[in-house]
Write a protein that holds these residues in place. Structure first.
Motif, PDB file in Angstrom:
ATOM      1  N   GLU A 121       4.208  12.092  -1.155  1.00  0.00           N
ATOM      2  CA  GLU A 121       5.310  12.802  -1.810  1.00  0.00           C
ATOM      3  C   GLU A 121       4.841  14.122  -2.423  1.00  0.00           C
ATOM      4  O   GLU A 121       5.508  15.151  -2.303  1.00  0.00           O
ATOM      5  N   ASN A 122       3.688  14.083  -3.103  1.00  0.00           N
ATOM      6  CA  ASN A 122       3.173  15.268  -3.788  1.00  0.00           C
ATOM      7  C   ASN A 122       2.056  15.969  -3.029  1.00  0.00           C
ATOM      8  O   ASN A 122       1.774  17.137  -3.290  1.00  0.00           O
ATOM      9  N   GLY A 123       1.405  15.246  -2.122  1.00  0.00           N
ATOM     10  CA  GLY A 123       0.293  15.828  -1.386  1.00  0.00           C
ATOM     11  C   GLY A 123      -1.038  15.576  -2.071  1.00  0.00           C
ATOM     12  O   GLY A 123      -1.099  15.274  -3.265  1.00  0.00           O
ATOM     13  N   ILE A 124      -2.121  15.685  -1.300  1.00  0.00           N
ATOM     14  CA  ILE A 124      -3.470  15.544  -1.836  1.00  0.00           C
ATOM     15  C   ILE A 124      -4.259  16.810  -1.518  1.00  0.00           C
ATOM     16  O   ILE A 124      -3.917  17.572  -0.607  1.00  0.00           O
ATOM     17  N   GLU A 125      -5.315  17.031  -2.280  1.00  0.00           N
ATOM     18  CA  GLU A 125      -6.133  18.221  -2.081  1.00  0.00           C
ATOM     19  C   GLU A 125      -6.937  18.099  -0.789  1.00  0.00           C
ATOM     20  O   GLU A 125      -7.446  17.042  -0.456  1.00  0.00           O
ATOM     21  N   VAL A 153       0.842  -1.207   0.000  1.00  0.00           N
ATOM     22  CA  VAL A 153       0.000   0.000   0.000  1.00  0.00           C
ATOM     23  C   VAL A 153       0.870   1.247   0.000  1.00  0.00           C
ATOM     24  O   VAL A 153       0.624   2.201  -0.755  1.00  0.00           O
ATOM     25  N   VAL A 154       1.878   1.260   0.857  1.00  0.00           N
ATOM     26  CA  VAL A 154       2.757   2.436   0.960  1.00  0.00           C
ATOM     27  C   VAL A 154       3.483   2.688  -0.354  1.00  0.00           C
ATOM     28  O   VAL A 154       3.604   3.833  -0.810  1.00  0.00           O
ATOM     29  N   VAL A 155       3.946   1.620  -1.005  1.00  0.00           N
ATOM     30  CA  VAL A 155       4.695   1.782  -2.251  1.00  0.00           C
ATOM     31  C   VAL A 155       3.807   2.334  -3.359  1.00  0.00           C
ATOM     32  O   VAL A 155       4.147   3.320  -4.030  1.00  0.00           O
ATOM     33  N   VAL A 156       2.647   1.718  -3.570  1.00  0.00           N
ATOM     34  CA  VAL A 156       1.819   2.096  -4.709  1.00  0.00           C
ATOM     35  C   VAL A 156       1.131   3.448  -4.494  1.00  0.00           C
ATOM     36  O   VAL A 156       0.788   4.144  -5.449  1.00  0.00           O
ATOM     37  N   ARG A 157       0.951   3.842  -3.231  1.00  0.00           N
ATOM     38  CA  ARG A 157       0.310   5.133  -2.957  1.00  0.00           C
ATOM     39  C   ARG A 157       1.304   6.179  -2.455  1.00  0.00           C
ATOM     40  O   ARG A 157       0.905   7.202  -1.897  1.00  0.00           O
ATOM     41  N   SER A 158       2.582   5.936  -2.689  1.00  0.00           N
ATOM     42  CA  SER A 158       3.614   6.885  -2.255  1.00  0.00           C
ATOM     43  C   SER A 158       3.455   8.292  -2.832  1.00  0.00           C
ATOM     44  O   SER A 158       3.817   9.271  -2.163  1.00  0.00           O
ATOM     45  N   PRO A 159       2.932   8.472  -4.067  1.00  0.00           N
ATOM     46  CA  PRO A 159       2.749   9.845  -4.564  1.00  0.00           C
ATOM     47  C   PRO A 159       1.842  10.701  -3.692  1.00  0.00           C
ATOM     48  O   PRO A 159       1.933  11.933  -3.727  1.00  0.00           O
ATOM     49  N   LYS A 188      -1.185  10.831   6.191  1.00  0.00           N
ATOM     50  CA  LYS A 188      -2.155  10.274   7.133  1.00  0.00           C
ATOM     51  C   LYS A 188      -3.058   9.255   6.451  1.00  0.00           C
ATOM     52  O   LYS A 188      -3.328   8.178   6.998  1.00  0.00           O
ATOM     53  N   ALA A 189      -3.517   9.582   5.237  1.00  0.00           N
ATOM     54  CA  ALA A 189      -4.412   8.671   4.506  1.00  0.00           C
ATOM     55  C   ALA A 189      -3.718   7.351   4.205  1.00  0.00           C
ATOM     56  O   ALA A 189      -4.298   6.270   4.390  1.00  0.00           O
ATOM     57  N   VAL A 190      -2.465   7.419   3.745  1.00  0.00           N
ATOM     58  CA  VAL A 190      -1.717   6.199   3.411  1.00  0.00           C
ATOM     59  C   VAL A 190      -1.409   5.398   4.672  1.00  0.00           C
ATOM     60  O   VAL A 190      -1.543   4.164   4.688  1.00  0.00           O
ATOM     61  N   VAL A 221      -3.151  22.007  -0.933  1.00  0.00           N
ATOM     62  CA  VAL A 221      -2.591  20.660  -1.075  1.00  0.00           C
ATOM     63  C   VAL A 221      -1.755  20.360   0.160  1.00  0.00           C
ATOM     64  O   VAL A 221      -0.974  21.206   0.609  1.00  0.00           O
ATOM     65  N   SER A 222      -1.916  19.185   0.727  1.00  0.00           N
ATOM     66  CA  SER A 222      -1.236  18.841   1.968  1.00  0.00           C
ATOM     67  C   SER A 222      -0.537  17.493   1.858  1.00  0.00           C
ATOM     68  O   SER A 222      -1.173  16.481   1.532  1.00  0.00           O
ATOM     69  N   GLN A 223       0.764  17.493   2.128  1.00  0.00           N
ATOM     70  CA  GLN A 223       1.504  16.228   2.183  1.00  0.00           C
ATOM     71  C   GLN A 223       1.172  15.464   3.464  1.00  0.00           C
ATOM     72  O   GLN A 223       1.143  14.237   3.464  1.00  0.00           O
ATOM     73  N   LYS A 224       0.891  16.199   4.544  1.00  0.00           N
ATOM     74  CA  LYS A 224       0.542  15.544   5.805  1.00  0.00           C
ATOM     75  C   LYS A 224      -0.778  14.789   5.681  1.00  0.00           C
ATOM     76  O   LYS A 224      -0.925  13.695   6.227  1.00  0.00           O
TER      77      LYS A 224
END
Length: 256
Positions: free
Chosen positions: A205-209, A196-202, A227-229, A220-223
């Motif tokens: 790394e890039n953050g989500i809205e 899970v961590v590998v495939v959802r690493s972006p 947290k989600a991953v 956009v937040s990397q934290k």
């Protein structure tokens, strides 16, 4: 705001409400709905203009939202392939876990865990959060290649205890118990989290809205991505590690 998010905010305000909502969303009967029916339902919800400021009382409307929530990705608006929709996750993944727990040869264990991790990794890829830089480069290709590497590595680690037992045969009952019964479960859980961590690493790394209470994107937040991953990986480790552990322990006491 996306209909899925509007429905989730209104109907899932407490932990108990969210739990009941997930029970409804995981109904396998939702998998029988056709793509055309999902599109019509989605279009109806988008054009309805409902604010959903109060919980839904109309059962037909609630079923429409449940179908959308279980079949459509909220970030992309695309219909999720039927085998990778939330209602299909447990009916497919749990039998694969049980099959893995019944294998006693390294090659069979590798193959069964490879199939399991391929499915769960594909599920994580297709249901993960959209990232801020998804359109700047071929992100999905990168996730696929990294995912294949993680799947192969996880399957090898899962078969490692049996490889060890075949090469270094021990008659000690305690060693047999640890290597064959106790060690595979935590390894399986850790590898489930690892993929899970590998495939959802972006996502971290890039953050989500992130959105405000009105559904407006505020940044956009990397934290938030981290947290989600982290939460998804932890839940996978506990779910699948426990599922693999219990049959092994039960079989040990039955054999005694």
């Amino acid at each position: 705001m996306d209909p899925n998010l509007r429905f989730w905010r209104t109907e899932g305000q407490s932990f108990f409400q969210r739990f009941l909502l997930w029970v409804d969303v995981l109904d396998p009967l939702l998998l029988l709905k056709s793509s055309d029916e999902i599109r019509r339902t989605r279009l109806l919800l988008q054009n309805s203009g409902k604010t959903l400021s109060e919980p839904i009382q109309n059962d037909q409307t609630k079923q429409a939202f449940l179908l959308s929530l279980s079949s459509v990705h909220p970030d992309t608006g695309k219909i999720i392939p039927v085998l990778f929709r939330p209602p299909a996750f447990l009916p497919i993944s749990l039998p694969l876990v049980i099959t893995s727990s019944l294998q006693h040869r390294a090659k069979q264990t590798f193959f069964s865990q490879f199939v399991f991790h391929m499915y769960t990794t594909g599920f994580a890829l297709l249901n993960g959060n959209g990232t801020a830089k998804a359109e700047e480069y071929s992100l999905q290709q990168k996730q696929i290649f990294c995912g294949l590497g993680a799947i192969t590595y996880a399957a090898c680690i899962g078969a490692l205890p049996l490889v060890f037992m075949n090469r270094y045969t021990s008659k000690s009952s305690l060693t047999q118990l640890v290597i064959k019964k106790l060690l595979p479960a935590p390894l399986f859980g850790l590898m489930s989290a690892f993929t899970v961590v590998v495939v959802r690493s972006p996502e971290f790394e890039n953050g989500i809205e992130v959105m405000d209470s009105n559904g407006k994107v505020v940044g956009v937040s990397q934290k938030a991505g981290e947290k989600a991953v982290k939460e998804t990986a932890s839940s996978r480790a506990v779910l699948f590690g426990t599922t693999l552990f219990l049959p092994a322990v039960l079989m040990y006491f039955v054999e005694r």
